[in-house]
Design a protein around this motif. Structure first.
Motif, PDB file in Angstrom:
ATOM      1  N   HIS A   1       1.017  -1.202  -0.078  1.00 44.07           N
ATOM      2  CA  HIS A   1       0.237  -0.202   0.082  1.00 44.07           C
ATOM      3  C   HIS A   1       0.538   0.776  -0.249  1.00 44.07           C
ATOM      4  CE1 HIS A   1      -3.813  -2.334   1.171  1.00 44.07           C
ATOM      5  NE2 HIS A   1      -2.959  -2.899   1.486  1.00 44.07           N
TER       6      HIS A   1
ATOM      7  N   ASP B   1      -0.764   4.888  -0.536  1.00 38.87           N
ATOM      8  CA  ASP B   1      -1.204   5.626   0.343  1.00 38.87           C
ATOM      9  C   ASP B   1      -2.854   5.096   0.470  1.00 38.87           C
ATOM     10  OD1 ASP B   1      -3.027   5.562  -1.939  1.00 38.87           O
ATOM     11  OD2 ASP B   1      -2.266   7.161  -2.489  1.00 38.87           O
ATOM     12  N   GLY B   2      -3.747   5.402   0.885  1.00 44.18           N
ATOM     13  CA  GLY B   2      -5.197   4.952   1.111  1.00 44.18           C
ATOM     14  C   GLY B   2      -5.341   4.409   2.365  1.00 44.18           C
ATOM     15  N   PRO B   3      -6.396   3.991   2.991  1.00 41.37           N
ATOM     16  CA  PRO B   3      -6.567   3.866   4.704  1.00 41.37           C
ATOM     17  C   PRO B   3      -5.928   2.352   5.330  1.00 41.37           C
ATOM     18  CG  PRO B   3      -8.572   3.172   2.717  1.00 41.37           C
ATOM     19  CD  PRO B   3      -7.684   3.374   2.138  1.00 41.37           C
TER      20      PRO B   3
ATOM     21  N   ASP C   1      -3.063   4.243   5.822  1.00 41.88           N
ATOM     22  CA  ASP C   1      -3.675   5.818   6.832  1.00 41.88           C
ATOM     23  C   ASP C   1      -2.967   4.409   8.316  1.00 41.88           C
ATOM     24  OD1 ASP C   1      -3.332   7.670   5.158  1.00 41.88           O
ATOM     25  OD2 ASP C   1      -6.028   7.476   4.914  1.00 41.88           O
ATOM     26  N   ARG C   2      -4.520   3.136   8.101  1.00 38.29           N
ATOM     27  CA  ARG C   2      -4.558   3.341   9.431  1.00 38.29           C
ATOM     28  C   ARG C   2      -2.704   2.709  10.434  1.00 38.29           C
ATOM     29  NH1 ARG C   2      -6.110   2.176  14.643  1.00 38.29           N
ATOM     30  NH2 ARG C   2      -6.661  -0.231  15.088  1.00 38.29           N
TER      31      ARG C   2
END
Length: 66
Positions: free
Chosen positions: A20, A22-24, A27-28
């Motif tokens: 990943h 970027d993205g949720p 972020d988590r």
């Protein structure tokens, strides 16, 4: 196993990995790292595009002292 007065521990994981940028999920991961290691935020900022998060769907796990 003890070496030099410390206890060695290890973890090996095999499985399907998703990277990943970027993205949720990213972020988590960043939020969890900042929660556990607050010194990262001002000194080694974790930003999209420069830092990756790797999500592993494990098919095999081996623990040594963990």
């Amino acid at each position: 196993m003890r070496l030099g007065g410390s206890t060695l521990r290890g973890l090996s994981i095999s499985g399907k990995a998703t990277i990943h940028e970027d993205g949720p999920v990213w972020d988590r991961c960043r939020d969890l790292l900042y929660e556990k290691f607050p010194q990262y935020e001002p000194d080694a900022e974790i930003v999209p595009g420069r830092t990756l998060a790797i999500e592993i769907d494990p098919t095999w796990v081996s623990r040594g002292g963990v």
